[in-house]
Design a protein around this motif. Structure first.
Motif, PDB file in Angstrom:
ATOM      1  N   VAL A  49       0.892  -1.037  -0.207  1.00  0.00           N
ATOM      2  CA  VAL A  49      -0.073   0.131   0.230  1.00  0.00           C
ATOM      3  C   VAL A  49       0.915   1.417   0.128  1.00  0.00           C
ATOM      4  N   PRO A  50       0.448   2.393  -0.695  1.00  0.00           N
ATOM      5  CA  PRO A  50       1.264   3.476  -0.658  1.00  0.00           C
ATOM      6  C   PRO A  50       1.413   4.230   0.630  1.00  0.00           C
ATOM      7  N   ALA A  51       1.169   3.898   1.820  1.00  0.00           N
ATOM      8  CA  ALA A  51       0.716   4.749   3.198  1.00  0.00           C
ATOM      9  C   ALA A  51       1.832   5.639   3.570  1.00  0.00           C
ATOM     10  N   PHE A 309       3.879   2.432  10.767  1.00  0.00           N
ATOM     11  CA  PHE A 309       2.831   3.297  10.449  1.00  0.00           C
ATOM     12  C   PHE A 309       2.310   4.200  11.472  1.00  0.00           C
ATOM     13  N   GLY A 313       2.959   7.267   9.973  1.00  0.00           N
ATOM     14  CA  GLY A 313       1.954   7.839   9.096  1.00  0.00           C
ATOM     15  C   GLY A 313       0.892   8.412   9.680  1.00  0.00           C
ATOM     16  N   SER A 314       0.807   8.493  11.095  1.00  0.00           N
ATOM     17  CA  SER A 314      -0.491   9.059  11.588  1.00  0.00           C
ATOM     18  C   SER A 314       0.046  10.376  12.308  1.00  0.00           C
ATOM     19  N   GLN A 317       1.541  13.874  10.871  1.00  0.00           N
ATOM     20  CA  GLN A 317       0.556  14.790   9.805  1.00  0.00           C
ATOM     21  C   GLN A 317      -0.750  15.167  10.670  1.00  0.00           C
ATOM     22  N   LEU A 318      -0.914  14.440  11.712  1.00  0.00           N
ATOM     23  CA  LEU A 318      -2.218  14.740  12.457  1.00  0.00           C
ATOM     24  C   LEU A 318      -1.988  16.041  13.215  1.00  0.00           C
ATOM     25  N   VAL A 321      -2.240  19.177  10.905  1.00  0.00           N
ATOM     26  CA  VAL A 321      -3.672  19.489  10.667  1.00  0.00           C
ATOM     27  C   VAL A 321      -3.871  20.489  11.783  1.00  0.00           C
ATOM     28  N   VAL A 327      -8.528  21.539   6.874  1.00  0.00           N
ATOM     29  CA  VAL A 327      -8.950  20.361   6.200  1.00  0.00           C
ATOM     30  C   VAL A 327     -10.295  19.927   6.074  1.00  0.00           C
ATOM     31  N   GLU A 328     -10.878  19.784   4.727  1.00  0.00           N
ATOM     32  CA  GLU A 328     -12.208  19.611   4.349  1.00  0.00           C
ATOM     33  C   GLU A 328     -12.576  18.275   4.582  1.00  0.00           C
ATOM     34  N   GLY A 329     -13.794  18.170   4.623  1.00  0.00           N
ATOM     35  CA  GLY A 329     -14.422  16.676   4.933  1.00  0.00           C
ATOM     36  C   GLY A 329     -14.127  16.266   3.486  1.00  0.00           C
ATOM     37  N   ASP A 330     -13.596  14.912   3.276  1.00  0.00           N
ATOM     38  CA  ASP A 330     -12.932  14.705   1.947  1.00  0.00           C
ATOM     39  C   ASP A 330     -13.285  13.401   1.457  1.00  0.00           C
ATOM     40  N   ARG A 331     -14.749  13.458   1.056  1.00  0.00           N
ATOM     41  CA  ARG A 331     -15.278  12.152   0.601  1.00  0.00           C
ATOM     42  C   ARG A 331     -14.971  12.223  -0.986  1.00  0.00           C
TER      43      ARG A 331
ATOM     44  N   PHE B  12     -13.181  17.312  12.089  1.00  0.00           N
ATOM     45  CA  PHE B  12     -14.799  17.469  12.802  1.00  0.00           C
ATOM     46  C   PHE B  12     -14.702  17.252  14.123  1.00  0.00           C
ATOM     47  N   LEU B  86      -5.207   3.281   3.946  1.00  0.00           N
ATOM     48  CA  LEU B  86      -3.866   3.450   3.456  1.00  0.00           C
ATOM     49  C   LEU B  86      -3.398   3.728   2.116  1.00  0.00           C
ATOM     50  N   ILE B  91      -3.272  10.869   4.130  1.00  0.00           N
ATOM     51  CA  ILE B  91      -3.085   9.715   4.819  1.00  0.00           C
ATOM     52  C   ILE B  91      -2.815  10.549   6.415  1.00  0.00           C
ATOM     53  N   PHE B 121     -18.237  13.000  -2.391  1.00  0.00           N
ATOM     54  CA  PHE B 121     -18.035  14.543  -2.206  1.00  0.00           C
ATOM     55  C   PHE B 121     -16.752  15.040  -3.217  1.00  0.00           C
TER      56      PHE B 121
END
Lengths: 331, 188
Positions: A49-51, A309, A313-314, A317-318, A321, A327-331, B12, B86, B91, B121
């Motif tokens: 995976v590109p994580a 990770f 990975g978390s 960047q958290l 933010v 950061v928009e909701g990103d659907r 959120f 992932l 990410i 969205f």
């Protein structure tokens, strides 16, 4: 105690994985739960995976290793991170370069995380103090080897659902084993009961505070065990005269077919590798249906993916933010 | 957006306050039934289909779509789930939820994948999902079904089957759940 507390603030939720010491059950379970996600990736047709694309993981090993290094590198590759390797044997270390200089050089190659192994206890902690990068302890002397303990917990949990109430014997060279130290902490934190089985000479001198029971003989307790964790007899230490001979050790502690037959049908056999066949484990025991030694190797990659990770990975960047805001909701 | 996901997502992290119920459960049932007919019409049946729900909001919608397809055609296509956490380009902005599992055991080679999500969205989730799917095989084609298309696309992605087109402001939040679809905002 204050050391453990201070270190705790730096542990996984922060930047480093230096030891099991200071982590509680919920910390361990968070990593084990996440490991399921990464184990699934390992079963895909293209297990990648590109994580962590664009991140670099450096393995800095001042002491020999095959499987731990390969396992970390495989984990990094499955997350699309780049890897750079430092090998003590072929490096300027043999020209007298210090550990600190070596670490700074490796860091300046653009590494985001250092996986450190050294024959001196506390090296990973020192390195963590010198650099802004994340540090993962891949074994420091006779002190700790946290990712090994995590993969062992994961393997037991995978087979049994939970470690709660399990009776696990750790057998062999406890004195020189970082694996034993990390595993005693991790197994007991996860609710298991640990028995250390070894001749008195192979137990650490000060074992009073450990949450374990001690046995000097394997045979009387064998039938009660849920799992037998065999440690490698570190032949390089035998010169100290701690045991009379490998042959005599094997007589009392080797998991022979005869001993295997006395174990419960649902008991498990673990070994961190590399195994000395005929010393701590027989070829028959290693190949038995109760042996999960190969599962340990496979799970090692998944657990290390989860650790890499969590650290790369978390968290970082958290934080970004929270500072940046948009950061928009990103659907 | 699933409740646990919202709880853990930093931007959120507040409480969802609904302004309007834009679809009821019955409305959703009708929309799914229409989409199922569209899927069958376009693919001349369900034989080659694999329905894949995106974790976490797309999974219940995919289940309902597959049920409805089985109801109409008498054959239930295989259903899988896909977690793209992932594979995302953002990410770390969203949590990796251990419960959000990828379960795709069907061989995708030569099949038609109907990718299902609750809300479309920016299109970034779908971009990640297309990447992820290609690691599982080479589908003959991939089609996209969404319960709600709320606009504001950031990538050239369009849905093939839409339950409801819902014009929204960027700062609004669409919540698809068992009792219907709500439009509202997140309050700190």
């Amino acid at each position: 105690m204050s050391v453990a507390t201070d270190r705790r603030t730096d542990d996984l939720r922060g930047r480093h994985l230096l030891g099991i010491d200071g982590m509680d059950r919920s910390d361990l379970e968070e990593i084990l739960d996440l490991t399921d996600t990464f184990a699934e990736i390992g079963r895909r047709p293209i297990p990648k995976v590109p994580a962590l694309r664009g991140r670099t993981v450096a393995t800095v090993f001042f002491e020999g290793s095959t499987r731990t290094r390969m396992s970390f590198e495989a984990a990094a590759r499955r997350l699309s991170a780049d890897t750079v390797a430092f090998n003590a044997g072929t490096s300027s270390l043999s020209k007298g370069e210090s550990i600190r200089d070596t670490v700074e050089v490796v860091a300046s190659y653009g590494a985001d995380l250092l996986v450190v192994r050294h024959s001196m206890a506390g090296t990973a902690h020192r390195v963590a103090g010198w650099t802004d990068l994340s540090v993962v302890n891949a074994g420091d002397g006779c002190h700790e080897h946290p990712t090994q303990a995590l993969l062992d917990c994961y393997t037991l949990r995978e087979r049994r659902g939970s470690l709660d109430g399990m009776r696990i014997a750790i057998v062999g060279d406890i004195r020189h084993s970082r694996v034993a130290r990390s595993n005693v902490l991790a197994f007991t934190a996860m609710g298991a009961e640990v028995v250390l089985v070894a001749p008195a000479t192979l137990l650490p001198p000060a074992i009073g505070g450990w949450p374990v029971t001690i046995a000097h003989e394997l045979d009387p307790i064998l039938a009660d065990l849920d799992a037998v964790y065999l440690l490698r007899i570190q032949s390089e230490r035998i010169t100290e005269g701690l045991i009379p001979s490998l042959r005599e050790y094997a007589l009392d502690f080797c998991l022979t077919p005869a001993r295997l037959a006395r174990m419960r049908a649902d008991a498990l056999v673990l070994h961190p590798g590399p195994t000395n066949r005929g010393v701590e484990i027989s070829a028959e025991a290693a190949a038995d249906g109760r042996s999960v030694i190969l599962d340990q190797v496979v799970n090692g990659v998944s657990v290390r993916m989860a650790v890499l990770f969590l650290l790369l990975g978390s968290g970082r960047q958290l934080g970004a933010v929270d500072a940046g805001g948009s950061v928009e909701g990103d659907r | 957006m699933a409740e646990r996901e919202r709880r853990q997502t930093p931007p959120f992290g507040g409480v969802f306050v609904s302004h309007a119920r834009v679809m009821t459960t019955d409305d959703m049932g009708r929309a799914i039934r229409r989409m199922a007919h569209e899927v069958i019409e376009r693919n001349h049946g369900v034989e080659e289909l694999v329905v894949v729900g995106l974790q976490t909001g797309g999974v219940p919608v995919a289940e309902r779509l597959a049920e409805t397809l089985a109801d109409i055609e008498g054959v239930r296509p295989p259903v899988g789930t896909l977690d793209v956490a992932l594979h995302r380009d953002d990410i770390g902005l969203r949590p990796v939820v251990p419960e959000a599992v990828t379960d795709l055991t069907t061989d995708l080679d030569g099949r038609v994948v109907v990718l299902v999500d609750d809300v479309l969205f920016t299109g970034r989730t779908i971009r990640a999902a297309l990447d992820a799917l290609c690691d599982f095989g080479r589908p003959r084609s991939i089609q996209l079904a969404v319960m709600v298309d709320r606009g504001h696309r950031e990538l050239p992605i369009r849905p093939d089957y839409v339950g409801k087109n819902l014009p929204t402001r960027r700062d609004e939040v669409v919540d698809v759940h068992a009792a219907g679809v709500d439009l509202g905002v997140m309050k700190k």
